[in-house]
Motif scaffolding. Structure first.
Motif, PDB file in Angstrom:
ATOM      1  N   VAL A   1     -15.626   0.697  -8.343  1.00  0.00           N
ATOM      2  CA  VAL A   1     -14.333   0.177  -8.786  1.00  0.00           C
ATOM      3  C   VAL A   1     -14.293   0.139 -10.309  1.00  0.00           C
ATOM      4  CG1 VAL A   1     -12.827  -1.853  -8.748  1.00  0.00           C
ATOM      5  CG2 VAL A   1     -14.073  -1.191  -6.695  1.00  0.00           C
ATOM      6  N   ASP A   2     -13.159   0.514 -10.870  1.00  0.00           N
ATOM      7  CA  ASP A   2     -12.917   0.343 -12.303  1.00  0.00           C
ATOM      8  C   ASP A   2     -11.533  -0.292 -12.450  1.00  0.00           C
ATOM      9  OD1 ASP A   2     -11.028   2.394 -11.972  1.00  0.00           O
ATOM     10  OD2 ASP A   2     -12.286   3.923 -12.897  1.00  0.00           O
ATOM     11  N   SER A   3     -10.891  -0.134 -13.562  1.00  0.00           N
ATOM     12  CA  SER A   3      -9.598  -0.778 -13.781  1.00  0.00           C
ATOM     13  C   SER A   3      -8.425  -0.020 -13.161  1.00  0.00           C
ATOM     14  CB  SER A   3      -9.351  -0.964 -15.287  1.00  0.00           C
ATOM     15  OG  SER A   3      -9.331   0.302 -15.920  1.00  0.00           O
ATOM     16  N   SER A   4      -8.689   1.135 -12.544  1.00  0.00           N
ATOM     17  CA  SER A   4      -7.622   1.924 -11.910  1.00  0.00           C
ATOM     18  C   SER A   4      -7.046   1.186 -10.708  1.00  0.00           C
ATOM     19  CB  SER A   4      -8.148   3.277 -11.430  1.00  0.00           C
ATOM     20  OG  SER A   4      -8.700   4.007 -12.490  1.00  0.00           O
ATOM     21  N   PRO A   5      -5.746   1.340 -10.447  1.00  0.00           N
ATOM     22  CA  PRO A   5      -5.162   0.708  -9.253  1.00  0.00           C
ATOM     23  C   PRO A   5      -5.702   1.365  -7.982  1.00  0.00           C
ATOM     24  CG  PRO A   5      -3.564   2.125 -10.337  1.00  0.00           C
ATOM     25  CD  PRO A   5      -4.767   2.084 -11.226  1.00  0.00           C
ATOM     26  N   ILE A   6      -5.799   0.558  -6.917  1.00  0.00           N
ATOM     27  CA  ILE A   6      -6.283   1.042  -5.624  1.00  0.00           C
ATOM     28  C   ILE A   6      -5.141   0.974  -4.627  1.00  0.00           C
ATOM     29  CG2 ILE A   6      -7.858   0.585  -3.692  1.00  0.00           C
ATOM     30  CD1 ILE A   6      -9.825  -0.567  -5.745  1.00  0.00           C
ATOM     31  N   SER A   7      -4.984   2.058  -3.866  1.00  0.00           N
ATOM     32  CA  SER A   7      -4.011   2.112  -2.783  1.00  0.00           C
ATOM     33  C   SER A   7      -4.790   2.234  -1.480  1.00  0.00           C
ATOM     34  CB  SER A   7      -3.091   3.325  -2.969  1.00  0.00           C
ATOM     35  OG  SER A   7      -2.197   3.437  -1.905  1.00  0.00           O
TER      36      SER A   7
ATOM     37  N   THR B   1      -7.381  -8.975  11.183  1.00  0.00           N
ATOM     38  CA  THR B   1      -7.134  -9.134   9.760  1.00  0.00           C
ATOM     39  C   THR B   1      -8.465  -8.894   9.052  1.00  0.00           C
ATOM     40  OG1 THR B   1      -5.388 -10.734  10.203  1.00  0.00           O
ATOM     41  CG2 THR B   1      -6.273 -10.696   7.969  1.00  0.00           C
ATOM     42  N   PHE B   2      -8.452  -8.026   8.026  1.00  0.00           N
ATOM     43  CA  PHE B   2      -9.693  -7.593   7.398  1.00  0.00           C
ATOM     44  C   PHE B   2      -9.494  -7.327   5.909  1.00  0.00           C
ATOM     45  CE2 PHE B   2      -7.321  -3.980   8.853  1.00  0.00           C
ATOM     46  CZ  PHE B   2      -7.438  -3.052   7.832  1.00  0.00           C
ATOM     47  N   THR B   3     -10.631  -7.248   5.205  1.00  0.00           N
ATOM     48  CA  THR B   3     -10.648  -6.938   3.787  1.00  0.00           C
ATOM     49  C   THR B   3     -11.623  -5.797   3.555  1.00  0.00           C
ATOM     50  OG1 THR B   3     -10.150  -9.215   3.187  1.00  0.00           O
ATOM     51  CG2 THR B   3     -11.161  -7.858   1.492  1.00  0.00           C
TER      52      THR B   3
ATOM     53  N   ASN C   1      -0.780  -3.215  -2.416  1.00  0.00           N
ATOM     54  CA  ASN C   1      -0.941  -4.661  -2.258  1.00  0.00           C
ATOM     55  C   ASN C   1      -2.401  -5.007  -1.997  1.00  0.00           C
ATOM     56  OD1 ASN C   1       1.817  -4.994  -2.543  1.00  0.00           O
ATOM     57  ND2 ASN C   1       2.185  -4.898  -0.347  1.00  0.00           N
ATOM     58  N   PRO C   2      -2.856  -6.143  -2.516  1.00  0.00           N
ATOM     59  CA  PRO C   2      -4.249  -6.542  -2.289  1.00  0.00           C
ATOM     60  C   PRO C   2      -4.477  -6.988  -0.844  1.00  0.00           C
ATOM     61  CG  PRO C   2      -3.072  -8.254  -3.486  1.00  0.00           C
ATOM     62  CD  PRO C   2      -2.129  -7.096  -3.363  1.00  0.00           C
ATOM     63  N   SER C   3      -5.727  -6.935  -0.414  1.00  0.00           N
ATOM     64  CA  SER C   3      -6.089  -7.381   0.930  1.00  0.00           C
ATOM     65  C   SER C   3      -6.061  -8.898   0.973  1.00  0.00           C
ATOM     66  CB  SER C   3      -7.461  -6.842   1.297  1.00  0.00           C
ATOM     67  OG  SER C   3      -8.428  -7.295   0.396  1.00  0.00           O
TER      68      SER C   3
END
Length: 161
Positions: free
Chosen positions: A110-116, A102-104, A128-130
């Motif tokens: 990073v800016d306000s754009s969504p991350i995949s 399990t990792f993060t 989904n967030p880590s």
């Protein structure tokens, strides 16, 4: 290097009587230390470190394990969005040849754009967030992490678990 790191030693040692263990470690890079049941801190030097951890119970019995901890240099200035590192949350042995990691991931730019986030051939892209979890076979523990921010896709790193 220069990123906070934490490893919970209680994920790797336990006392059958439920007593609190006392941990010590040798071979830690500068900036990391043992406090309670955690190895934590911010490494200040790069390189491969041969770490030996000892767990001691109140009755004087002990157990040891060792592992290699590699501290990579931080990118001087991330050129846009990128994965700059990974923090291990836990690593559990499921069987003789299988671990659950399990990792993060840690991002730069990073800016306000969504991350995949995805893992090539292991985990489809998810917004989904880590933290994220994967089962890794010990005979082939290498994975390739990929993150996408908005329209920018970066194969960030290959890592060995």
């Amino acid at each position: 290097m220069g990123q906070a790191y934490q490893l919970n030693l209680n994920n790797y040692f336990s006392d059958t009587d439920g007593q609190t263990l006392i941990y010590s470690a040798t071979g830690l890079p500068s900036g990391l230390s043992v406090s309670g049941s955690f190895i934590s801190g911010t490494p200040s030097t790069t390189g491969v470190n041969n770490v030996q951890v000892t767990a001691l119970d109140p009755g004087g019995l002990s157990a040891q394990t060792s592992f290699q901890l590699t501290v990579n240099p931080m990118p001087s200035t991330p050129a846009g969005f990128t994965i700059v590192g990974v923090s291990t949350v836990s690593c559990d042995m499921l069987s003789a040849g299988l671990k659950r990691v399990t990792f993060t991931p840690q991002y730069g730019g990073v800016d306000s754009s969504p991350i995949s986030f995805s893992v090539v051939n292991e985990m489809p892209a998810t917004p989904n967030p880590s933290p994220y979890s994967l089962n890794l076979y010990t005979d082939n523990p290498s994975i390739t992490l990929v993150a996408k921010r908005g329209d920018t896709r970066w194969p960030a790193m290959s890592t060995t678990g």
